[in-house]
Design a protein around this motif. Sequence first.
Motif, PDB file in Angstrom:
ATOM      1  N   VAL A 110       0.842  -1.205   0.000  1.00 47.14           N
ATOM      2  CA  VAL A 110       0.000   0.000   0.000  1.00 47.14           C
ATOM      3  C   VAL A 110       0.874   1.250   0.000  1.00 47.14           C
ATOM      4  CG1 VAL A 110      -1.686   1.348   1.313  1.00 47.14           C
ATOM      5  CG2 VAL A 110      -1.938  -1.125   1.133  1.00 47.14           C
ATOM      6  N   ALA A 111       1.984   1.200   0.769  1.00 46.56           N
ATOM      7  CA  ALA A 111       2.820   2.385   0.898  1.00 46.56           C
ATOM      8  C   ALA A 111       3.586   2.688  -0.386  1.00 46.56           C
ATOM      9  CB  ALA A 111       3.806   2.209   2.061  1.00 46.56           C
ATOM     10  N   TYR A 158       3.284   0.915  -3.666  1.00 46.87           N
ATOM     11  CA  TYR A 158       2.643   0.707  -4.962  1.00 46.87           C
ATOM     12  C   TYR A 158       1.196   1.155  -4.856  1.00 46.87           C
ATOM     13  CZ  TYR A 158       6.712  -2.210  -5.895  1.00 46.87           C
ATOM     14  OH  TYR A 158       7.991  -2.668  -6.055  1.00 46.87           O
ATOM     15  N   PRO A 159       0.989   2.445  -4.580  1.00 48.66           N
ATOM     16  CA  PRO A 159      -0.380   2.898  -4.347  1.00 48.66           C
ATOM     17  C   PRO A 159      -1.233   2.729  -5.603  1.00 48.66           C
ATOM     18  CG  PRO A 159       1.143   4.764  -4.443  1.00 48.66           C
ATOM     19  CD  PRO A 159       1.959   3.533  -4.570  1.00 48.66           C
ATOM     20  N   ASN A 160      -2.410   2.164  -5.432  1.00 46.49           N
ATOM     21  CA  ASN A 160      -3.351   2.102  -6.551  1.00 46.49           C
ATOM     22  C   ASN A 160      -4.549   2.956  -6.170  1.00 46.49           C
ATOM     23  OD1 ASN A 160      -4.851   0.622  -4.695  1.00 46.49           O
ATOM     24  ND2 ASN A 160      -4.035  -1.311  -5.445  1.00 46.49           N
ATOM     25  N   ARG A 161      -5.570   2.922  -7.010  1.00 50.58           N
ATOM     26  CA  ARG A 161      -6.660   3.870  -6.723  1.00 50.58           C
ATOM     27  C   ARG A 161      -7.501   3.433  -5.538  1.00 50.58           C
ATOM     28  NH1 ARG A 161     -10.931   1.851 -10.463  1.00 50.58           N
ATOM     29  NH2 ARG A 161      -9.929   0.089 -11.472  1.00 50.58           N
ATOM     30  N   ALA A 208      -6.069   2.588  -2.639  1.00 52.60           N
ATOM     31  CA  ALA A 208      -5.232   2.693  -1.436  1.00 52.60           C
ATOM     32  C   ALA A 208      -5.976   3.344  -0.273  1.00 52.60           C
ATOM     33  CB  ALA A 208      -3.955   3.462  -1.753  1.00 52.60           C
ATOM     34  N   GLN A 259      -6.974   1.516   3.300  1.00 56.45           N
ATOM     35  CA  GLN A 259      -6.597   2.032   4.616  1.00 56.45           C
ATOM     36  C   GLN A 259      -7.826   2.246   5.493  1.00 56.45           C
ATOM     37  OE1 GLN A 259      -3.606   4.976   3.207  1.00 56.45           O
ATOM     38  NE2 GLN A 259      -2.893   4.869   5.317  1.00 56.45           N
ATOM     39  N   ILE A 298       2.144   1.127   7.455  1.00 52.01           N
ATOM     40  CA  ILE A 298       2.066   1.914   6.216  1.00 52.01           C
ATOM     41  C   ILE A 298       2.869   3.215   6.346  1.00 52.01           C
ATOM     42  CG2 ILE A 298       0.504   3.203   4.695  1.00 52.01           C
ATOM     43  CD1 ILE A 298      -1.561   0.965   5.126  1.00 52.01           C
ATOM     44  N   GLN A 321       6.334   4.379   4.424  1.00 53.09           N
ATOM     45  CA  GLN A 321       6.356   5.639   3.682  1.00 53.09           C
ATOM     46  C   GLN A 321       7.496   6.533   4.157  1.00 53.09           C
ATOM     47  OE1 GLN A 321       2.330   6.810   4.378  1.00 53.09           O
ATOM     48  NE2 GLN A 321       1.599   6.074   2.397  1.00 53.09           N
TER      49      GLN A 321
END
Lengths: 288, 275
Positions: B96-97, B99-102, B104, B108, B159, B163
């Motif tokens: 998630v941190a 390879y953010p996709n739409r 994400a 969370q 996460i 980041q």
Amino acid sequence: MRRRSSLPVTFLVPTLAILLVLSMVPTLYAIVIALQNRELSAPGYSWVWFSNFADLFSDRRFLNAVWVSVKWEIVTVVATMVVAIGLGVLMFEVAGPRLRNFYCLLFIIPVLLPRVSAAFVWKFAYHPLYGIATYPYRLITGGLIFDPLSKPGTALFAVASVDVWQWGLFFAVIVLKLLETLPPQPIEAARLDHAKRWQIHAYVTLPMLKAPLISLMFVKMIESLRSFDLIYVMTRGGPGVATETLDMYAFSQGFIESGKVSYASAMAVLMMIATVITFTMLWKRVQA
Amino acid sequence: MKQYRMRPGRLIAKTVLALAGFLAVFPLLWTALNALKNNVDIITRVPKVVFTPTLANISYILGRDSVLTGLYNSAVACGAAVLIGIVLGLPAAYSVARYPNRFAGDIQFFVLSLRFLPPVAVAIPLMVIWLQIGLYDTLPALIVTYSLLTISVIMWLAIPAFQGVPKEIEEAAFVDGYGAYSVFWRIALPVAARSLIGAIAFSFVLVWNEFLIALMLSSSNAKTLPIVASELSQQGMNVPWGILNASVVLLSLPPLLFLGVLSGFLNSVFRQKKS
């Protein structure tokens, strides 16, 4: 720079699938049970649809539990935030770096304790005859008895004080850290304008920290829902039903008194719907 | 700065702080002290500070089968659940941190919203389910249930930790020919290790302290330490107080071992925010 890789899929999908199964199965099943009339003692059951829910609204003990839960949320959240902001500001004002570290360490200890431990520690302390917290009262009044946990008027506050002992002190540490992240210029400017210390905090620093403080309050509102351990150990919902919150009542209906699992589940489902809707709305507002 | 030094307000503020610091630890210290007392020294109208210490309470507690079983159950259930949380939670958090996709944001929020669920609402249906499968009152049932807690908490806290790892280091590793997986293993994990350990310690404390779910999912074999401790008192206050106090101390020690790790974690979280 990052090449296409299978990593996002292999890392994320299994975990999310497991989380979904682990959370949705009990949630959906809670609703199914709530529509039936299961009891712990009898294996059979039939579908009764919404009659459990209908019964709840004419159950005065349930309505009392709703009221106690609302009182509990308000008392613990407000008191925690007041204690946290008060002590956080005091540490920021009068403690040097080493003293701050020392207090921070002390203030984190209560929240680390299992709630069962915290509840016992204070149950002993509040004992009317031998408790350490009631000792000053005995000393001043020459031996009069004060039993905060068995008076309907004080029991809720006595239990809430343990919650605030755990969370208020811990949040004071966070408020201090938040204050430390602020840039010093606005504070200096206010000081040059001869603002008093409390004015600086009331009009400059705390408004600057509005967003994180609201998030903090949000966290406390969620954690306050988990009052069961404290109440179970300290008062069992008593005296009478003075401290019987929703989870305590659901537990005693489902397990202690009658084993009416479906009835208890109906209560849990109502709680779930109420909290999910409330917190989703609050969260979206906090994020916006 | 100097003109504020000697104000009476400062003195009051310092007193209030000192009092709060005292209140934070004194009740616990008093409990620890009572664990070393004979019953006659506890049941006194005037609290006794000077007394002849005894180890009888502690040795009684440590000699009881129920307490030892509870300790074992707690250690296994929490240890296994935290391990599952690490294995499933850390990679997912990294994904998630980095390879953010739409989705994400939604992911969370979903992970956080698991925390909104009232524990009773989870425990009642799970009890019925475990009863039907025949796993009620067993450690596997408890471990699976606790995994929901540990995975979501570790993921939620890891996460931001991932980041916080400088992107440049990871990019440099890609340039050096590392694959996506070895960047995770050799770069991201070690660099974020300190924050991650904090997150893991937090999840352990959370499940170690858990009470309601354990209470509903165990009846005799799988009781965890908090349940055993609470049951000691159900025999009323007639149970020697010293023994109860000793069990409270035993129950409280493991989370307190993480005091250093967790306060360091707190510091690192806010240092990140500052920079």
